[in-house]
Structure formats: C-alpha cells, structure tokens
Design a protein around this motif. Sequence first.
Motif: not given
Length: 226
Positions: A16-20, A39-46, A151-157, A160-163
Amino acid sequence: MNFSLHLITFILRVYFRLTLRLDARGMEKVPAQGPLIIISNHTGQIEVPVLATLLQPRKITGWAKAEAFENPFLRWVFGAWGIIPVHRGEADIKSLKLALRSIEKGLIFGIAPEGTRNYTGKLKRALPGAVTLALHSGATIIPIAHLGGEIYLKNLKKFKRSDFHLRVGEPFTIDTKGVKVSGELRQQIVDEIMVQLALLLPEEYRGEYTEMCKIETQFIKKQNAD
C-alpha cells in the motif's frame, strides 16, 4: 493473529505504501468489539485488503465466489482471513449460516450489496441479500464508502500511485416496525441501506441512488436516535 495473517498484513502494508496515497477518515467510529456488518461499494480488488488491514486487530470476514478458491494464492489469503465461499446464482444456505455464525462470534462481516464489481465508481442498484443477513443477525451496520479503486489498476500499469479515500458513516440497525418482509420490502430496505453509503460519496458517484438520497428512509434506525 496467526503467522499467515501476520505475513499477509506485513506484505499488504508495504504494498500500500508503494501503490496508494491512503486517506481514511472516521475509522474511530468502528467499535472495538461486538457483532458488526460493514457495507461498502465494490469497485475492484483493492478495497477488501485495505479494509482488512486497517481494521486490525479486529478481524473482518465476508463472502467470496467459490471459484476464487481454486487459485492457490487466494485460497491461502482467504483462509487466513476466514473468508466464506459462496456459490453465486443459487440459494447457498450453508454460506449464510456460516456468515451468521461469524457475526455471532463478534467478527466483522463485510458485504458489498451491489453484488459485483462496479468499474465506473458510480453506484449500481443493490441486491437484497444483505438485508437477509442484517435481519437474521440483528447486528449493527456501518457504511464505509471509498473512492479511487476504479482507476487503481490503470494507475498500477503506469507505475503510478492512486489516491484512495475511505469515509466511514454512522452506525445503524434495521427496524422493520413489525411489517411482513416481502421481496419488495427487502429491496426497499437494501436501497435505504445503500442511501447511507451514497451519502458518503460525492454526488457524481451516487449513480442509481442519486435521487433516492432525497427521499426520507423508513427502516433505518440510527444508533444515536431516540
């Protein structure tokens, strides 16, 4: 905490320190003990590993599709977290009983009422399964909304770190007021649950719940309410 859970947590924190760039607000609202549904929304794997890490020393469990357990790495991680396999598209009574047992033991049970990943960040209409869990357990519910996972996976590729932003809402329970719970009522209740989640998000992310946020809820009982 067993060795596998220690190791997974350490790896995730470094990752997480490296990617977020993590911005979590309101975590103090999560009680230190007792039965709880998040309960949470579900946008991806993170969002799942982020929550599982931030909530420690409390343990969070939840459902995951049974096919995911065929992956050896995921099977190891899910085993450490106590994740419950669920067979989608059928009435999986066993997984419901295991979920209720986990809540009775005082674990946190996390669920994404949308039922599947939401790749746009805008909320989709929820499925009523979360209502069954809430009514049978009687557990307190806390909404936790997040932004940035879409947008996490796009940034990862792009290396780039994601907010990544987390917002924790106010705890509540479900009060059916003695009304017979029909299929239609279950959908109304889960929509009211999702409104609590939507209100934590900017309006452009509320999706199917943009207009519903303007309607007064009937079955949500805030814990600080008289």
